[in-house]
Structure formats: C-alpha cells, structure tokens
Design a protein around this motif. Sequence first.
Motif, PDB file in Angstrom:
ATOM      1  N   ASP A 179       0.854  -1.189   0.097  1.00  0.00           N
ATOM      2  CA  ASP A 179       0.086  -0.052   0.060  1.00  0.00           C
ATOM      3  C   ASP A 179       0.772   1.249   0.019  1.00  0.00           C
TER       4      ASP A 179
ATOM      5  N   LEU B  15     -11.204  10.289   5.729  1.00  0.00           N
ATOM      6  CA  LEU B  15     -10.427   9.155   5.876  1.00  0.00           C
ATOM      7  C   LEU B  15      -9.215   9.137   6.677  1.00  0.00           C
TER       8      LEU B  15
ATOM      9  N   HIS C  30      -5.392   3.463   8.285  1.00  0.00           N
ATOM     10  CA  HIS C  30      -5.948   2.145   9.008  1.00  0.00           C
ATOM     11  C   HIS C  30      -7.380   2.230   9.239  1.00  0.00           C
ATOM     12  N   THR C  31      -7.952   2.997   8.449  1.00  0.00           N
ATOM     13  CA  THR C  31      -9.656   2.646   8.592  1.00  0.00           C
ATOM     14  C   THR C  31     -10.308   2.691   7.409  1.00  0.00           C
ATOM     15  N   MET C  32     -11.457   2.077   7.208  1.00  0.00           N
ATOM     16  CA  MET C  32     -12.254   1.852   6.072  1.00  0.00           C
ATOM     17  C   MET C  32     -13.251   2.857   5.878  1.00  0.00           C
TER      18      MET C  32
ATOM     19  N   GLY D 210      -5.782   6.711   0.392  1.00  0.00           N
ATOM     20  CA  GLY D 210      -6.115   5.481   0.686  1.00  0.00           C
ATOM     21  C   GLY D 210      -5.998   4.598  -0.769  1.00  0.00           C
TER      22      GLY D 210
ATOM     23  N   ALA E 186      -9.771  -0.973  -1.503  1.00  0.00           N
ATOM     24  CA  ALA E 186      -9.821  -2.334  -0.776  1.00  0.00           C
ATOM     25  C   ALA E 186     -10.852  -3.153  -1.414  1.00  0.00           C
ATOM     26  N   ARG E 187     -11.971  -2.437  -1.971  1.00  0.00           N
ATOM     27  CA  ARG E 187     -13.055  -3.058  -2.523  1.00  0.00           C
ATOM     28  C   ARG E 187     -13.692  -2.532  -3.652  1.00  0.00           C
TER      29      ARG E 187
ATOM     30  N   VAL F  41     -14.830   0.442  -1.293  1.00  0.00           N
ATOM     31  CA  VAL F  41     -14.218   0.512   0.143  1.00  0.00           C
ATOM     32  C   VAL F  41     -13.083   1.248   0.053  1.00  0.00           C
TER      33      VAL F  41
ATOM     34  N   ARG G  35      -9.534   2.042   2.124  1.00  0.00           N
ATOM     35  CA  ARG G  35      -8.681   1.787   2.996  1.00  0.00           C
ATOM     36  C   ARG G  35      -7.639   2.862   3.143  1.00  0.00           C
TER      37      ARG G  35
END
Length: 219
Positions: free
Chosen positions: A3, A24, A27-29, A78, A81-82, A94, A96
């Motif tokens: 990342d 954002l 380390h959070t989504m 970020g 992630a999805r 999503v 991250r």
Amino acid sequence: MDDLAQVSRALQSLPIFPLPGAVLLPHTMVPLHIFEPRYRKMTRDCDKGLRVLALAHIPDELAAGEKPPRVLPVIGVGVLARVDPLPDGRFNIVLRGVLRARIEEELPTLEPYRLVRAQVLAPRRAAPRAGAHADALRNLILALSSARRSEETLALAQLAARARDPGDLADVVAGALLATPRERQAVLDAVEVEPRLELAIEAAAATLAETASGASAPN
C-alpha cells in the motif's frame, strides 16, 4: 506492490474525491457509493491503475459553494480495498486509509475529476510520552470492551492490541470512535503523535463515560 509503495507512486498526480462529511484516517475503512459520471470515470481509472484515491474534506456550505469546491489541505490517502460495479455504471467501493498528506498544488487536467500533487505528512519530532499515552489508551479500550460487550468494541480491542506504533493506535481508535467530520479532521490534522494520542484518549474516555452512564441509568 504494498500500500505505501502504491500511494508513494500516486502522490505526484493524485485523484481526489471532494466530499463533505467524510474524512479518511489511516488504518480505517470508508465505504462510498459512486454515482456521479465524473467520479465513475475516476473509479474506473483508479481501479485500472494504482488503485489510489484521496478523500478531501469540504468543511462547510461556503466552501461547497465555491467553484471548484474548496477542500481542506490535509487529506487522507487510501487504496481501493473493494470495488463493486453496479449494472447501471455506479459503484460501491471501500477505501482503506494508508497515510495523511498535504495538497501542495492542484494540477491542470483534461479529466472530469480533480488531480493534485501531494506531500506525505509524517511526525517531525520524537514523542517522549507516546509510550505512556499509548498504554493509557489501550487500557481505556480494554475497559470499554468490558463495559460494552459488542462485536465492534471487541474488534477494536483486538486492533488496539495489535497496533505497535502509537500513532497508528491513535488513528485506529479515533477512526472507530469519532463520528463527526470536524473531530475526524482534527485527528487527521494532528501530524505529531502525542496530540493525536491525546485526541484519541479523549474520545475513548468520553465513550467509556457514556457507556457507564447508560448502564447506570434507570429503566
């Protein structure tokens, strides 16, 4: 490519998603529903490229009314992630969080979405009390997970136990406990570790106090 490497490569020409009400933290989504055509294009381009995107907070209605909308300079960067494409061209994604950065300049572009050049923000000085603050924060999270036995608090306790870096710990806790954009942006703006830990400790202590107050209230 991990990342951090992906984000580092993207910072010289970084897509931003200007959005009120969303911040954002590393380390959070953050889940997002993408429906405007320009941001559909941005999502497709990101998904095919480095998969890096920044959320840029629009702080108020006055800023939203400017052309283009004014965003705060400190942004959360970020990776996707999805990405779930929908049949009509919209997306559910999503994001991250990886790191905090500062917008250095907005770049000219032919794309329908905005691009910036950004600089990583990292602590500039040692944090001598960070270890003690981190221990205090972990103890608060353990107390919270005992007082409020839910999947969310138990998961937070596990994440807090695994976070070895005090700054990462602060971001994880703040991301889980702080809901308002103003509070989350304050943590994002707190580049130095000790002020960030202090904000997270305040959030954890307030949540624990609310939980205890609710438990003791008469039915």
